[in-house]
Design an enzyme around this catalytic site. Structure first.
Site, PDB file in Angstrom:
ATOM      1  N   GLY A 113      77.383  24.331 104.876  1.00  0.00           N
ATOM      2  CA  GLY A 113      76.920  25.702 105.026  1.00  0.00           C
ATOM      3  C   GLY A 113      76.908  26.387 103.671  1.00  0.00           C
ATOM      4  N   ARG A 114      76.943  27.716 103.685  1.00  0.00           N
ATOM      5  CA  ARG A 114      76.912  28.465 102.424  1.00  0.00           C
ATOM      6  C   ARG A 114      78.020  28.039 101.472  1.00  0.00           C
ATOM      7  NH1 ARG A 114      76.014  32.920 105.988  1.00  0.00           N
ATOM      8  NH2 ARG A 114      74.084  34.068 105.605  1.00  0.00           N
ATOM      9  N   ILE A 115      79.250  27.974 102.006  1.00  0.00           N
ATOM     10  CA  ILE A 115      80.400  27.651 101.146  1.00  0.00           C
ATOM     11  C   ILE A 115      80.347  26.197 100.699  1.00  0.00           C
ATOM     12  CG2 ILE A 115      82.914  27.457 101.081  1.00  0.00           C
ATOM     13  CD1 ILE A 115      82.991  29.924 102.960  1.00  0.00           C
ATOM     14  N   ARG A 120      76.906  18.625 110.879  1.00  0.00           N
ATOM     15  CA  ARG A 120      76.596  18.402 112.295  1.00  0.00           C
ATOM     16  C   ARG A 120      75.101  18.205 112.532  1.00  0.00           C
ATOM     17  NH1 ARG A 120      79.685  23.230 115.273  1.00  0.00           N
ATOM     18  NH2 ARG A 120      79.006  24.277 113.356  1.00  0.00           N
ATOM     19  N   ILE A 154      89.748  24.225 102.419  1.00  0.00           N
ATOM     20  CA  ILE A 154      89.588  25.668 102.245  1.00  0.00           C
ATOM     21  C   ILE A 154      88.932  26.279 103.489  1.00  0.00           C
ATOM     22  CG2 ILE A 154      89.618  25.767  99.742  1.00  0.00           C
ATOM     23  CD1 ILE A 154      86.340  25.649 101.706  1.00  0.00           C
ATOM     24  N   ARG A 199      89.765  26.044 107.712  1.00  0.00           N
ATOM     25  CA  ARG A 199      90.813  26.562 108.584  1.00  0.00           C
ATOM     26  C   ARG A 199      91.875  25.489 108.718  1.00  0.00           C
ATOM     27  NH1 ARG A 199      89.545  30.991 107.622  1.00  0.00           N
ATOM     28  NH2 ARG A 199      88.727  32.608 109.012  1.00  0.00           N
ATOM     29  N   GLU A 248      99.730  28.883 110.196  1.00  0.00           N
ATOM     30  CA  GLU A 248     100.022  29.922 109.191  1.00  0.00           C
ATOM     31  C   GLU A 248     100.803  31.072 109.799  1.00  0.00           C
ATOM     32  OE1 GLU A 248      96.760  31.454 106.824  1.00  0.00           O
ATOM     33  OE2 GLU A 248      95.921  29.452 106.636  1.00  0.00           O
ATOM     34  N   HIS A 250      96.631  30.953 101.070  1.00  0.00           N
ATOM     35  CA  HIS A 250      95.353  31.453 101.618  1.00  0.00           C
ATOM     36  C   HIS A 250      94.726  32.468 100.653  1.00  0.00           C
ATOM     37  CE1 HIS A 250      93.109  31.760 105.670  1.00  0.00           C
ATOM     38  NE2 HIS A 250      92.285  32.078 104.683  1.00  0.00           N
ATOM     39  N   GLY A 264      91.705  32.194  99.301  1.00  0.00           N
ATOM     40  CA  GLY A 264      90.254  31.985  99.249  1.00  0.00           C
ATOM     41  C   GLY A 264      89.424  33.156  98.778  1.00  0.00           C
TER      42      GLY A 264
END
Length: 322
Positions: A161-163, A184, A240, A242, A271, A289, A291
């Protein structure tokens, strides 16, 4: 949308001053000062007492939270963050509640943290920093703390995806890496990269494996014992996305056994609890966390969430519906 006075909005965490200032200019704002996730009672009260809520990671608006309502007063959850697996979107929709998020604003910052973890893990930076702080460092020598040279290696991106794409571009253009990826669905990108259909095949072919998928039921424990077993002994795993994308106990076991070369983690399955066994390992780099933890990024995220709220209450199309 007809209303008397400005909409009443709850902001679930302290946010940058610029965001709060703008929010107060638009809405009747209540700011929740607690930095911990909302309790079930708090979430139910929020649905009953406010026209809109800006929740974030950890505020688990599950089907049970919505269950006692027909149509709650709250009509929109403007999530602060791109990930929204903590919100049951189907349950929200069934109760007339819209859900939005903040994509785009987080992309580069999260990709930067992925690169930070890749370099720290491969070059043993956290371990070296601890050595210096301990006072036990005895000086440079040719075989001191030899890590893995990153430039020219092969990286595998799980989730393009974007990241994922932002990480891949940094790896390819910045470090001359060959990019392989698993997604996917079929994905075309505007830089050299090869899609691999099998996740285990991807794991077996790369020096660095990066998880960049969204959270949720479809990706729960996607990185499991089979994937970790397929990785090469020198390879590093980076997460990075979940925490529950990874079967954490299996990752600990793989690191303890030296099955993989190392890991860099910004997220954890439960977490903020991090297993003692994980914290004791020198072969894992652990970040809290971080990010999107940059002031300008968190400000942009807040402004995007406010844009979603403003559009909703003005009867305009939502900029970022989920």
């Amino acid at each position: 949308m007809a209303r008397s006075g400005p909409p009443r909005v709850l902001i679930a965490r302290p946010l940058p001053d610029a965001v709060i200032e703008r929010a107060r200019s638009l809405f009747d704002v209540e700011l929740r000062a607690n930095t911990q996730p909302m309790s079930g009672a708090e979430m139910r009260s929020a649905l009953a007492l406010y026209d809109g809520v800006m929740p974030t990671l950890g505020d688990r608006f599950s089907a049970d939270i919505f269950a006692e309502f027909g149509r709650p007063r709250c009509r929109i959850l403007a999530n602060f963050g791109v990930g929204y697996n903590h919100i049951d979107v189907a349950a929200a929709a069934a109760h007339g509640v819209k859900v939005t998020n903040t994509p785009g604003a987080v992309t580069d910052a999260t990709a930067d943290i992925a690169m930070t973890l890749i370099l720290m893990s491969a070059r043993r930076a956290a371990e070296g920093e601890r050595l210096v702080r301990s006072g036990q460092w005895q000086g440079w020598h040719p075989t001191q703390m030899l890590g893995m040279h990153v430039t020219g290696r092969t990286v595998g991106i799980v989730g393009m995806g974007r990241i994922g794409q932002a990480i891949a571009r940094r790896c390819h253009y910045g470090f001359g890496m060959e990019v392989l990826f698993h997604n996917r669905s079929s994905k075309s990108v505007d830089f050299p990269a090869t899609q691999v259909d099998s996740l285990t095949e991807l794991a077996a072919r790369v020096d660095i494996l990066v998880a960049a998928v969204p959270g949720g039921a479809e990706t729960h424990h996607l990185i499991d014992a089979q994937v970790l077993a397929a990785m090469q002994p020198h390879a590093h795993f980076i997460n990075i996305s979940r925490g529950d994308v990874v079967e954490e106990t299996t990752l600990v076991a793989a690191l303890q056994a030296g099955q993989i070369g190392g890991a860099g983690l910004d997220v954890y399955e439960h977490e903020p609890q991090v297993p003692d066994a994980l914290r004791k390992l020198d072969t894992v780099t652990l970040l809290p966390h971080l990010g999107t933890a940059a002031l300008d990024v968190r400000t942009d995220m807040g402004m995007m969430a406010l844009d979603n709220l403003a559009a909703f209450f003005d009867g305009k199309p939502l900029p970022n519906p989920v």
